[in-house]
Design an enzyme around this catalytic site. Structure first.
Site, PDB file in Angstrom:
ATOM      1  N   TRP A 139       0.836  -1.204   0.000  1.00  0.00           N
ATOM      2  CA  TRP A 139       0.000   0.000   0.000  1.00  0.00           C
ATOM      3  C   TRP A 139       0.871   1.256   0.000  1.00  0.00           C
ATOM      4  O   TRP A 139       0.978   1.970   1.008  1.00  0.00           O
ATOM      5  CB  TRP A 139      -0.926  -0.015   1.237  1.00  0.00           C
TER       6      TRP A 139
ATOM      7  N   ASN B 143       2.287  -0.366  -9.950  1.00  0.00           N
ATOM      8  CA  ASN B 143       0.967  -0.285 -10.578  1.00  0.00           C
ATOM      9  C   ASN B 143       0.045   0.712  -9.901  1.00  0.00           C
ATOM     10  O   ASN B 143      -0.857   1.251 -10.534  1.00  0.00           O
ATOM     11  CB  ASN B 143       0.311  -1.666 -10.545  1.00  0.00           C
TER      12      ASN B 143
ATOM     13  N   ASP C 249      -4.961   3.574  -9.535  1.00  0.00           N
ATOM     14  CA  ASP C 249      -4.188   2.918 -10.578  1.00  0.00           C
ATOM     15  C   ASP C 249      -3.361   3.929 -11.372  1.00  0.00           C
ATOM     16  O   ASP C 249      -3.918   4.813 -12.026  1.00  0.00           O
ATOM     17  CB  ASP C 249      -5.194   2.207 -11.496  1.00  0.00           C
TER      18      ASP C 249
ATOM     19  N   ARG D 109      11.045  -8.130  -8.198  1.00  0.00           N
ATOM     20  CA  ARG D 109       9.765  -8.747  -8.530  1.00  0.00           C
ATOM     21  C   ARG D 109       8.819  -7.587  -8.806  1.00  0.00           C
ATOM     22  O   ARG D 109       8.798  -6.609  -8.059  1.00  0.00           O
ATOM     23  CB  ARG D 109       9.214  -9.571  -7.371  1.00  0.00           C
TER      24      ARG D 109
ATOM     25  N   ASP E  78       5.235  -6.476  -8.715  1.00  0.00           N
ATOM     26  CA  ASP E  78       3.909  -6.820  -8.207  1.00  0.00           C
ATOM     27  C   ASP E  78       2.838  -6.380  -9.211  1.00  0.00           C
ATOM     28  O   ASP E  78       2.980  -5.348  -9.861  1.00  0.00           O
ATOM     29  CB  ASP E  78       3.702  -6.103  -6.864  1.00  0.00           C
TER      30      ASP E  78
ATOM     31  N   LYS F 107       0.354  -7.773 -14.177  1.00  0.00           N
ATOM     32  CA  LYS F 107      -0.826  -7.984 -15.026  1.00  0.00           C
ATOM     33  C   LYS F 107      -1.642  -6.703 -15.183  1.00  0.00           C
ATOM     34  O   LYS F 107      -2.301  -6.497 -16.198  1.00  0.00           O
ATOM     35  CB  LYS F 107      -1.689  -9.066 -14.380  1.00  0.00           C
TER      36      LYS F 107
ATOM     37  N   GLU G 230       4.584 -10.386 -11.859  1.00  0.00           N
ATOM     38  CA  GLU G 230       3.427 -11.198 -11.472  1.00  0.00           C
ATOM     39  C   GLU G 230       2.240 -11.060 -12.427  1.00  0.00           C
ATOM     40  O   GLU G 230       1.587 -10.019 -12.469  1.00  0.00           O
ATOM     41  CB  GLU G 230       2.981 -10.790 -10.056  1.00  0.00           C
TER      42      GLU G 230
ATOM     43  N   ARG H 276       0.417 -15.964   6.240  1.00  0.00           N
ATOM     44  CA  ARG H 276       1.459 -14.980   6.555  1.00  0.00           C
ATOM     45  C   ARG H 276       1.856 -15.107   8.021  1.00  0.00           C
ATOM     46  O   ARG H 276       1.995 -14.121   8.748  1.00  0.00           O
ATOM     47  CB  ARG H 276       0.963 -13.580   6.203  1.00  0.00           C
TER      48      ARG H 276
END
Ligand SMILES: *[C@@H]1O[C@H](CO)[C@@H](O)[C@H](O)[C@H]1NC(C)=O
Ligand SMILES: *[C@@H]1O[C@H](CO)[C@@H](O)[C@H](O)[C@H]1NC(C)=O
Ligand SMILES: *[C@@H]1O[C@H](CO)[C@@H](O)[C@H](O)[C@H]1NC(C)=O
Ligand SMILES: *[C@@H]1O[C@H](CO)[C@@H](O)[C@H](O)[C@H]1NC(C)=O
Ligand SMILES: *[C@@H]1O[C@H](CO)[C@@H](O)[C@H](O)[C@H]1NC(C)=O
Ligand SMILES: *[C@@H]1O[C@H](CO)[C@@H](O)[C@H](O)[C@H]1NC(C)=O
Ligand SMILES: *[C@@H]1O[C@H](CO)[C@@H](O)[C@H](O)[C@H]1NC(C)=O
Ligand SMILES: *[C@@H]1O[C@H](CO)[C@@H](O)[C@H](O)[C@H]1NC(C)=O
Ligand SMILES: *[C@@H]1O[C@H](CO)[C@@H](O)[C@H](O)[C@H]1NC(C)=O
Ligand SMILES: *[C@@H]1O[C@H](CO)[C@@H](O)[C@H](O)[C@H]1NC(C)=O
Length: 549
Positions: free
Chosen positions: A105, A143, A201, A230, A232, A235, A256, A369
């Site tokens: 976040w 993103n 977004d 990586r 996140d 997509k 991812e 987690r």
């Protein structure tokens, strides 16, 4: 402190493309990654009792310093890379399901998440890893940003001026929520958030947004000597931005795209990203080991071989922070061992998620987690020791032959419940036999058709058992209790660090010379591959070429 080999690499790269410290895809391929969720791995105070209720979803106090203090535990399993949670400052506050302990976040890209530590701490983590010749992989969110709306309409609630550097609505797509995840346009233009936390977004088609993301990431990579990223929610990022980002920031990145279809995921590798977490392979592992259809896994490996430009650059995993742990679906220990064997020895960068080595059972977000300190860091648990051996043979095979990680596995056996693969150059290839019988599986012999040269002494590296290849190049494998088997020629075990052999970075040439002085010479070269094997191999390769047309 940066190790001399890292420095040499940096110097070589710098002379070509300017200062980018990240490691290349080739340098990553032979790595094995331990994925840490920073808040849940280890606290600075080393507490083994500090409470952490995964349901509440609050920060539990894991830190970069705590991680540094536990690197022996990770390196003890022979991992040579560590992935950490996103590092930037996240939004404060709490909603019904918790806080931003996961790091997904973002609020201010130019600040670090102070819950995890300071600038110095992150520098220290990077140095401590490099000092051990381990790589640092950082999870990146490019993103979206995040904003707590507590049920109010995001379209009228979000105050964009709080974000750094994206402090205006013009940096974002106008608000809509993703309704159909299989509609990629929808997934790219709309938001991934929910009623309580909106995830505005980013307008990643815009050059201004692109430039800010690129320079921020490049700066972060350089400042902390990060070796790979990586991406996140790749997509949901505008696809055409991804290759620009890869070029600008440099190094290996795995993005991812959670989709079970190899056609989609391979299309991303072929056009946009050097690597992706291999979700198609993950879903077929579920089919193979949970739904009892092992041939689906073989079919998927062939599909990926046919469709992806480079399966050996993909990231192979069976658990991560977003999916149900395997043991929550079936807690059979033999199945867990087969899954982990496949993940570490199949083609690609292997990734093990923290807690897999302790057979944790969290069934999806947020119960997957778990705080590791409450699970205990048992260095003699069955899966800890298994991973240690698997990473050792993987690394040893690579040390003896640097083409190992580039070579794609060849399927040499398919039974109703078993698959066997060969990976590497003939004569020093690793052979794995996996099955989905579970621990109630009985004892029996399985004949593997094409293995090593007749008479070769072979070590089964998980039990340290001794085998000899028969006159037909067959290996008669003793199966039992659903356990996986992994083979390597005994003559080349020296330096592996397993089955009584000390670890050393011994070369193949040295071992060959040494073996040549012995009566049972096993120095196999391609010219001595038995013709029966050669024709089998050739037919397999022809099959591959035809398949890729
Ligand atoms: C964890 O938190 C949830 C939600 O507050 C609560 O229902 C549950 O009893 C807690 N679990 C433990 C073990 O304290
Ligand atoms: C590097 O490793 C050496 C030897 O294990 C150790 O003494 C030293 O403290 C380490 N340095 C850092 C920065 O971790
Ligand atoms: C938006 O955030 C800024 C910066 O925190 C603050 O100064 C301003 O008052 C906020 N605006 C509204 C309408 O809440
Ligand atoms: C956004 O940030 C920039 C750079 O700090 C600043 O110049 C500008 O005034 C800010 N815009 C708003 C709307 O706060
Ligand atoms: C996919 O999503 C976009 C954007 O939300 C929408 O315009 C389009 O109609 C959708 N396509 C299909 C086939 O549903
Ligand atoms: C197993 O999976 C394969 C490949 O996806 C499929 O063709 C086959 O029908 C499946 N077998 C069963 C028994 O479901
Ligand atoms: C660690 O795991 C081993 C093997 O399961 C077990 O025998 C041992 O008791 C465990 N140690 C601790 C401290 O739990
Ligand atoms: C396997 O062979 C090695 C030497 O070649 C020997 O040291 C070891 O004891 C043997 N292992 C078993 C389980 O018989
Ligand atoms: C492995 O290393 C230990 C400690 O250095 C040494 O005592 C032992 O002889 C070595 N074993 C072999 C097989 O080289
Ligand atoms: C092992 O040796 C090879 C060749 O001598 C070298 O390229 C490689 O960097 C070494 N690996 C380690 C971990 O020292």
């Amino acid at each position: 402190m940066v190790s001399s080999s890292l420095f040499a690499r940096w110097a070589a790269l710098a002379s070509l493309v300017g200062p980018s410290l990240a490691a290349t895809t080739e340098e990553w391929k032979h790595r094995s990654v331990y994925q840490v969720m920073t808040d849940r791995f280890s606290r600075t105070d080393g507490s083994l009792t500090y409470p952490c209720n995964t349901t509440e979803g609050l920060y539990c106090g894991g830190t970069w310093q705590g991680l540094i203090n536990k690197l022996d535990y990770i390196q003890g399993m022979n991992f040579d890379a560590v992935m950490i949670s996103p590092v930037m400052e996240n939004i404060p506050g709490r909603v019904s399901y918790g806080e931003a302990y996961h790091g997904y976040w973002p609020l201010d890209l130019y600040n670090l998440n102070s819950h995890f530590g300071t600038h110095e701490d992150l520098l220290d983590l990077s140095a401590a890893l490099h000092n051990r010749s381990m790589y640092l992989l950082v999870d990146m969110v490019i993103n979206n940003m995040a904003y707590m709306t507590y049920g109010n309409d995001p379209a009228t609630t979000i105050n964009y001026t709080v974000f750094t550097p994206f402090n205006s609505s013009t940096y974002f797509h106008s608000y809509c929520i993703i309704t159909n995840w299989n509609n990629y346009t929808d997934a790219q233009l709309c938001q991934t958030g929910d009623d309580e936390v909106a995830l505005p977004d980013l307008f990643t088609e815009h050059e201004v947004v692109q430039d800010l993301l690129e320079s921020w990431s490049k700066d972060l990579v350089e400042t902390y000597s990060i070796d790979g990223l990586r991406i996140d929610a790749a997509k949901s990022v505008t696809p055409s931005f991804l290759p620009k980002y890869v070029d600008a920031v440099g190094g290996w990145m795995t993005g991812e795209v959670m989709d079970s279809r190899a056609s989609i995921v391979c299309d991303y590798q072929n056009n946009y990203l050097p690597s992706l977490p291999n979700y198609p392979l993950y879903y077929s592992m579920l089919t193979a080991f949970i739904s009892n259809n092992i041939s689906a896994l073989l079919a998927e490996t062939q599909e990926i071989k046919n469709l992806c430009d480079d399966p050996t650059a993909m990231a192979v995993f069976s658990e991560d922070q977003d999916i149900a742990r395997f043991a929550s679906l079936d807690d059979d220990m033999a199945l867990a061992k087969n899954v982990i064997t496949f993940v570490i020895l199949f083609d690609g960068v292997s990734m093990i998620y923290q807690g897999q080595e302790q057979h944790l059972k969290g069934d999806g977000v947020p119960s997957n987690r778990e705080a590791m300190w409450l699970a205990g860091y048992n260095e003699t648990s069955e899966l800890y020791l298994l991973i240690k051996s698997l990473n050792a043979i993987r690394k040893h095979a690579y040390n003896l032959d640097n083409t190992y990680s580039d070579q794609q596995s060849i399927n040499i056996y398919e039974g109703s419940s078993e698959l066997a693969f060969w990976k590497g150059t003939y004569g020093r290839q690793v052979i794995m036999v996996i099955n989905n019988q579970g621990s109630t599986g009985g004892a029996y012999s399985l004949t593997l058709p094409m293995t090593y040269g007749a008479g070769t002494a072979v070590t089964e590296v998980l039990t340290c058992g001794n085998y000899t290849v028969n006159d037909n190049s067959e290996l008669i494998v003793e199966m039992d209790a659903g356990l996986p088997r992994v083979f390597f020629p005994t003559a080349y075990m020296e330096g592996s660090g397993i089955c009584g052999y000390n670890y050393s970075n011994v070369s193949y040439a040295d071992l060959k010379l040494k073996n040549a002085g012995e009566s049972t010479s096993l120095g196999v070269q391609s010219s001595t591959v038995p013709s029966v094997l050669l024709s089998l191999l050739l037919s397999l390769m022809v099959g591959l070429f035809v398949g890729s047309l």
